[in-house]
Structures are given as structure tokens and as C-alpha cells.
Design a protein around this motif. Structure first.
Motif, PDB file in Angstrom:
ATOM      1  N   HIS A  73       0.879  -1.165   0.000  1.00 41.71           N
ATOM      2  CA  HIS A  73       0.000   0.000   0.000  1.00 41.71           C
ATOM      3  C   HIS A  73       0.911   1.208   0.000  1.00 41.71           C
ATOM      4  O   HIS A  73       1.460   1.583   1.036  1.00 41.71           O
ATOM      5  CB  HIS A  73      -0.914  -0.028   1.233  1.00 41.71           C
ATOM      6  N   ASP A  77      -4.176   5.931   3.839  1.00 39.69           N
ATOM      7  CA  ASP A  77      -5.551   6.395   3.717  1.00 39.69           C
ATOM      8  C   ASP A  77      -5.871   7.111   5.020  1.00 39.69           C
ATOM      9  O   ASP A  77      -5.634   6.568   6.106  1.00 39.69           O
ATOM     10  CB  ASP A  77      -6.503   5.231   3.489  1.00 39.69           C
ATOM     11  N   ALA A 145      -9.667   3.367  -1.639  1.00 40.90           N
ATOM     12  CA  ALA A 145      -9.826   3.938  -0.303  1.00 40.90           C
ATOM     13  C   ALA A 145     -11.274   3.784   0.170  1.00 40.90           C
ATOM     14  O   ALA A 145     -12.217   3.911  -0.618  1.00 40.90           O
ATOM     15  CB  ALA A 145      -9.432   5.414  -0.306  1.00 40.90           C
ATOM     16  N   SER A 149     -12.653   8.438   3.085  1.00 39.15           N
ATOM     17  CA  SER A 149     -11.222   8.568   3.366  1.00 39.15           C
ATOM     18  C   SER A 149     -10.469   8.960   2.101  1.00 39.15           C
ATOM     19  O   SER A 149     -10.947   8.785   0.990  1.00 39.15           O
ATOM     20  CB  SER A 149     -10.649   7.276   3.953  1.00 39.15           C
ATOM     21  N   HIS A 151      -6.725   8.854   0.009  1.00 40.87           N
ATOM     22  CA  HIS A 151      -5.423   8.201  -0.137  1.00 40.87           C
ATOM     23  C   HIS A 151      -4.388   9.288  -0.413  1.00 40.87           C
ATOM     24  O   HIS A 151      -4.549  10.099  -1.317  1.00 40.87           O
ATOM     25  CB  HIS A 151      -5.443   7.199  -1.295  1.00 40.87           C
TER      26      HIS A 151
END
Length: 180
Positions: A73, A77, A145, A149, A151
Motif C-alpha cells: 500500500h 488512507d 480507499a 477517506s 489516499h
């Protein structure tokens, strides 16, 4: 039988030097798997970037991939208070558009440092100068995301780094003497 190239002598580090190198690498990896963070991170007490969503809550952390093409990742986020998304720092919009299924905006902060915010709807055109904390768009739908939220990704000289280091949310490792 293994043959050995005699043209280049094999270099060996001393045992204490190998141990110290391992400790330094482990400490650096604990704070951030990317060695590039040290160059981009703030050197004083104040964080370099501001939280683009106005809230300092991480919904999903940075997960460094094992290799450049591995799973991971490549950003964080973060929760967003409302719909407004701000620039984390001064810069110039490098890209605004849709990639795959998500609208995003990329800001070039200079010195090889780039941030990407997604999903974000924005009217700003590439080449537009933005200031730290300035509204650059609104939270949109799409992408990986979670709803509500944002990213936030960061790259330094093309390599992904953990943006939390730029937000002042990671304690930097401190090396202590190992031997008395």
C-alpha cells in the motif's frame, strides 16, 4: 567444485561492522522501509506537510512492497473532515485527471518530492501553483480507499515513501552507542 573469480578479491566486513550495519538497517526499516525518507523528512520539530483532510487519523497505513513491483500500500488512507481536500505543501499541480476509476491530483513540491491525492475532484489545471493548506479539490468516489477517506501517496525521486514521515507522524530512529 565452485570456481572463484580471482580478478576481484572478496571484500569482507568485520563482524562488529556487519552487526552495526544490520542494526542501522533494522532501525531505518522500523521507521520507514524507504531510505529516501531521511532526505524528505523535516529536520526540525515542525512537520513539513499538513494533513490534507484536516484530520490526523490514519485509516489504512503505508505498507512497503518487498520489491518495486510487489504488493503493498504505497501511501496512507486518512480520514477526511467534510469534503474539502487541501494541498499538503506548496507546489505546482503536475496532473489532474482520472486514472483507472478514480479522480486524482498530483502535486510537484520540488526537489523530486511529489504527492498524490485520491479520489479528489478538482478544477485546477496542470501548472497551477498551490500553497500549503490551500483547497485543491473535494473528496470523490472511486478507487480503493474506504468511503470518506483520502489516499495520500508520496514519491521522492520516483520512489514511494511513507507520507507519515512528512506529516510528523513517525518517530525518527535515534542511534545509540553500541559498545562501551
Amino acid at each position: 567444485m565452485r570456481s572463484r573469480n580471482t580478478a576481484e578479491p572478496r571484500r569482507r566486513r568485520s563482524r562488529p561492522l556487519r552487526a552495526l550495519t544490520a542494526v542501522v538497517l533494522l532501525l531505518a526499516a522500523a521507521a520507514d522501509p524507504s531510505t529516501a525518507v531521511a532526505r524528505a523528512a523535516p529536520t526540525d520539530e515542525a512537520p513539513r506537510w499538513v494533513w490534507p483532510g484536516g484530520v490526523a487519523e490514519v485509516v489504512r497505513p503505508y505498507e512497503a512492497p518487498a520489491n518495486p513491483y510487489g504488493a503493498g500500500h504505497r501511501g496512507v488512507d486518512v480520514a477526511v473532515a467534510g469534503e474539502e481536500v487541501a494541498a499538503p505543501d506548496d507546489g505546482v499541480v503536475a496532473f489532474r485527471g482520472v486514472v483507472v476509476d478514480r479522480p486524482l491530483i498530483t502535486i510537484d513540491h520540488g526537489g523530486g518530492l511529489v504527492s498524490t491525492l485520491e479520489p479528489v475532484d478538482s478544477d485546477l489545471a496542470a501548472g497551477t501553483a498551490v500553497s500549503r493548506g490551500q483547497l485543491v479539490g473535494t473528496l470523490a468516489d472511486g478507487g480503493h480507499a474506504a468511503a470518506g477517506s483520502l489516499h495520500l501517496g508520496a514519491r521522492l525521486d520516483g520512489e514511494y515513501i511513507n507520507p507519515l514521515a512528512l506529516l510528523g507522524a513517525i518517530e525518527r530512529p535515534v542511534l545509540l552507542p553500541c559498545c562501551a
